[in-house]
Design a protein around this motif. Structure first.
Motif, mmCIF file in Angstrom:
data_model
loop_
_atom_site.group_PDB
_atom_site.id
_atom_site.type_symbol
_atom_site.label_atom_id
_atom_site.label_comp_id
_atom_site.label_asym_id
_atom_site.label_seq_id
_atom_site.Cartn_x
_atom_site.Cartn_y
_atom_site.Cartn_z
ATOM 1 N N MET A 205 100.297 47.292 137.498
ATOM 2 C CA MET A 205 100.914 46.367 136.539
ATOM 3 C C MET A 205 102.106 45.682 137.199
ATOM 4 S SD MET A 205 102.205 47.286 132.741
ATOM 5 C CE MET A 205 103.740 46.544 132.276
ATOM 6 N N THR A 206 102.089 44.371 137.253
ATOM 7 C CA THR A 206 103.200 43.652 137.877
ATOM 8 C C THR A 206 104.285 43.376 136.848
ATOM 9 O OG1 THR A 206 102.130 41.545 137.451
ATOM 10 C CG2 THR A 206 101.760 42.522 139.634
ATOM 11 N N LYS A 207 105.508 43.384 137.338
ATOM 12 C CA LYS A 207 106.646 43.147 136.473
ATOM 13 C C LYS A 207 106.814 41.637 136.288
ATOM 14 C CE LYS A 207 111.185 45.132 135.787
ATOM 15 N NZ LYS A 207 112.327 45.775 136.387
ATOM 16 N N LYS A 208 107.022 41.193 135.034
ATOM 17 C CA LYS A 208 107.178 39.764 134.776
ATOM 18 C C LYS A 208 108.520 39.303 135.341
ATOM 19 C CE LYS A 208 106.263 36.483 131.025
ATOM 20 N NZ LYS A 208 107.091 35.416 131.462
ATOM 21 N N VAL A 209 108.514 38.148 135.963
ATOM 22 C CA VAL A 209 109.743 37.618 136.573
ATOM 23 C C VAL A 209 110.306 36.522 135.673
ATOM 24 C CG1 VAL A 209 110.709 36.480 138.598
ATOM 25 C CG2 VAL A 209 108.860 38.128 138.871
ATOM 26 N N PHE A 210 111.616 36.597 135.434
ATOM 27 C CA PHE A 210 112.284 35.613 134.591
ATOM 28 C C PHE A 210 113.323 34.861 135.407
ATOM 29 C CE2 PHE A 210 111.153 39.071 131.659
ATOM 30 C CZ PHE A 210 110.440 38.370 130.697
ATOM 31 N N THR A 211 113.604 33.630 135.008
ATOM 32 C CA THR A 211 114.708 32.904 135.641
ATOM 33 C C THR A 211 116.003 33.404 135.006
ATOM 34 O OG1 THR A 211 114.775 31.133 134.021
ATOM 35 C CG2 THR A 211 113.262 30.833 135.876
ATOM 36 N N VAL A 212 117.124 33.108 135.642
ATOM 37 C CA VAL A 212 118.426 33.526 135.116
ATOM 38 C C VAL A 212 118.642 32.920 133.723
ATOM 39 C CG1 VAL A 212 120.924 33.391 135.461
ATOM 40 C CG2 VAL A 212 119.445 33.903 137.389
ATOM 41 N N ASP A 213 118.232 31.665 133.531
ATOM 42 C CA ASP A 213 118.392 31.023 132.223
ATOM 43 C C ASP A 213 117.561 31.703 131.137
ATOM 44 O OD1 ASP A 213 120.320 29.175 132.885
ATOM 45 O OD2 ASP A 213 118.880 27.578 133.371
ATOM 46 N N GLU A 214 116.346 32.123 131.498
ATOM 47 C CA GLU A 214 115.491 32.817 130.527
ATOM 48 C C GLU A 214 116.124 34.154 130.132
ATOM 49 O OE1 GLU A 214 110.905 31.485 131.545
ATOM 50 O OE2 GLU A 214 111.906 32.886 132.910
ATOM 51 N N ILE A 215 116.648 34.852 131.123
ATOM 52 C CA ILE A 215 117.291 36.145 130.856
ATOM 53 C C ILE A 215 118.519 35.929 129.979
ATOM 54 C CG2 ILE A 215 118.536 38.080 131.903
ATOM 55 C CD1 ILE A 215 116.609 37.787 134.312
ATOM 56 N N LYS A 216 119.284 34.876 130.298
ATOM 57 C CA LYS A 216 120.481 34.569 129.508
ATOM 58 C C LYS A 216 120.094 34.302 128.048
ATOM 59 C CE LYS A 216 123.880 31.151 129.142
ATOM 60 N NZ LYS A 216 124.206 29.817 129.512
ATOM 61 N N ARG A 217 119.031 33.522 127.836
ATOM 62 C CA ARG A 217 118.578 33.233 126.464
ATOM 63 C C ARG A 217 118.122 34.508 125.753
ATOM 64 N NH1 ARG A 217 116.911 28.502 128.556
ATOM 65 N NH2 ARG A 217 114.779 29.202 128.981
ATOM 66 N N LYS A 218 117.419 35.366 126.482
ATOM 67 C CA LYS A 218 116.973 36.639 125.899
ATOM 68 C C LYS A 218 118.183 37.478 125.469
ATOM 69 C CE LYS A 218 112.523 37.395 128.176
ATOM 70 N NZ LYS A 218 111.709 37.563 126.959
ATOM 71 N N LEU A 219 119.205 37.534 126.323
ATOM 72 C CA LEU A 219 120.402 38.318 126.004
ATOM 73 C C LEU A 219 121.191 37.684 124.861
ATOM 74 C CD1 LEU A 219 121.427 39.354 129.604
ATOM 75 C CD2 LEU A 219 120.661 40.876 127.791
ATOM 76 N N GLU A 220 121.173 36.350 124.776
ATOM 77 C CA GLU A 220 121.841 35.686 123.642
ATOM 78 C C GLU A 220 121.156 36.100 122.345
ATOM 79 O OE1 GLU A 220 121.722 31.506 124.582
ATOM 80 O OE2 GLU A 220 123.430 31.664 125.963
ATOM 81 N N GLN A 221 119.829 36.112 122.348
ATOM 82 C CA GLN A 221 119.084 36.542 121.159
ATOM 83 C C GLN A 221 119.399 38.000 120.827
ATOM 84 O OE1 GLN A 221 117.322 34.742 118.968
ATOM 85 N NE2 GLN A 221 118.077 33.044 120.216
ATOM 86 N N TYR A 222 119.487 38.811 121.864
ATOM 87 C CA TYR A 222 119.808 40.238 121.715
ATOM 88 C C TYR A 222 121.169 40.405 121.032
ATOM 89 C CZ TYR A 222 120.576 45.079 123.409
ATOM 90 O OH TYR A 222 120.819 46.421 123.519
ATOM 91 N N CYS A 223 122.136 39.558 121.405
ATOM 92 C CA CYS A 223 123.481 39.629 120.830
ATOM 93 C C CYS A 223 123.539 39.005 119.436
ATOM 94 C CB CYS A 223 124.490 38.945 121.737
ATOM 95 S SG CYS A 223 124.742 39.783 123.304
ATOM 96 N N ILE A 224 122.692 37.998 119.179
ATOM 97 C CA ILE A 224 122.685 37.345 117.864
ATOM 98 C C ILE A 224 122.132 38.310 116.814
ATOM 99 C CG2 ILE A 224 121.521 35.570 116.480
ATOM 100 C CD1 ILE A 224 121.747 33.728 118.940
ATOM 101 N N TYR A 225 121.082 39.028 117.189
ATOM 102 C CA TYR A 225 120.416 39.940 116.255
ATOM 103 C C TYR A 225 121.400 40.948 115.661
ATOM 104 C CZ TYR A 225 117.341 43.593 114.530
ATOM 105 O OH TYR A 225 116.736 44.539 113.734
#
Length: 156
Positions: free
Chosen positions: A1-21
């Motif tokens: 199973m390969t690990k999905k690769v994200f750009t820094v911006d995608e990770i930043k958006r994911k973490l923003e959602q994590y903090c908004i929740y």
């Protein structure tokens, strides 16, 4: 199973959602960032960005944590302080967070919890009953002098 690769911006958006929740502390966000195995420069950049855009605010986190744990889980101040320290929250923010708890509400809460618990305990021996109540309130994180005062008033 390969690990999905994200750009820094995608990770930043994911973490923003994590903090908004839900309000998060730095420790939780850093833990989440470890899952993406970022280089330290990217981690620093994202953390800084989250703080500047007010997604990550330690004081706000501490205040909402204290309010929530007190109102919903009926935790005492000592338990709240212990948990905040565990999350590496600064002493200043812990002090600020405890101001969110109204003194009168705090007293009403410990009396209500003690009376409710006293009705549930099926122990005829008064000393054992007191001990059970005291242990329960200690686990909830209330201050010992307050516990003894309240337990003695409720039982007598």
């Amino acid at each position: 199973m390969t690990k999905k690769v994200f750009t820094v911006d995608e990770i930043k958006r994911k973490l923003e959602q994590y903090c908004i929740y839900q309000d998060r502390c730095h420790k939780e966000v850093e833990q989440k960032m470890r899952e993406f195995s970022l280089i330290s420069e990217a981690r620093e950049m994202i953390l800084l960005s989250l703080m500047q855009d007010n997604f990550l605010n330690e004081e706000r986190f501490a205040k909402s944590f204290a309010r929530g744990k007190f109102r919903i889980k009926n935790w005492g101040k000592q338990r709240i302080v212990r948990e905040l320290k565990f999350k590496d929250i600064s002493a200043y923010n812990i002090k600020t967070a405890l101001k969110e708890i109204d003194e009168q509400e705090y007293l009403n809460s410990i009396y209500r919890i003690t009376e409710n618990r006293n009705e549930v305990i099926s122990e005829p021996n008064q000393y054992k009953r007191k001990k059970k109540l005291i242990d329960f309130l200690m686990r909830k994180g209330f201050e010992s002098e307050l516990i003894y005062k309240v337990v003695n008033e409720v039982i007598s």
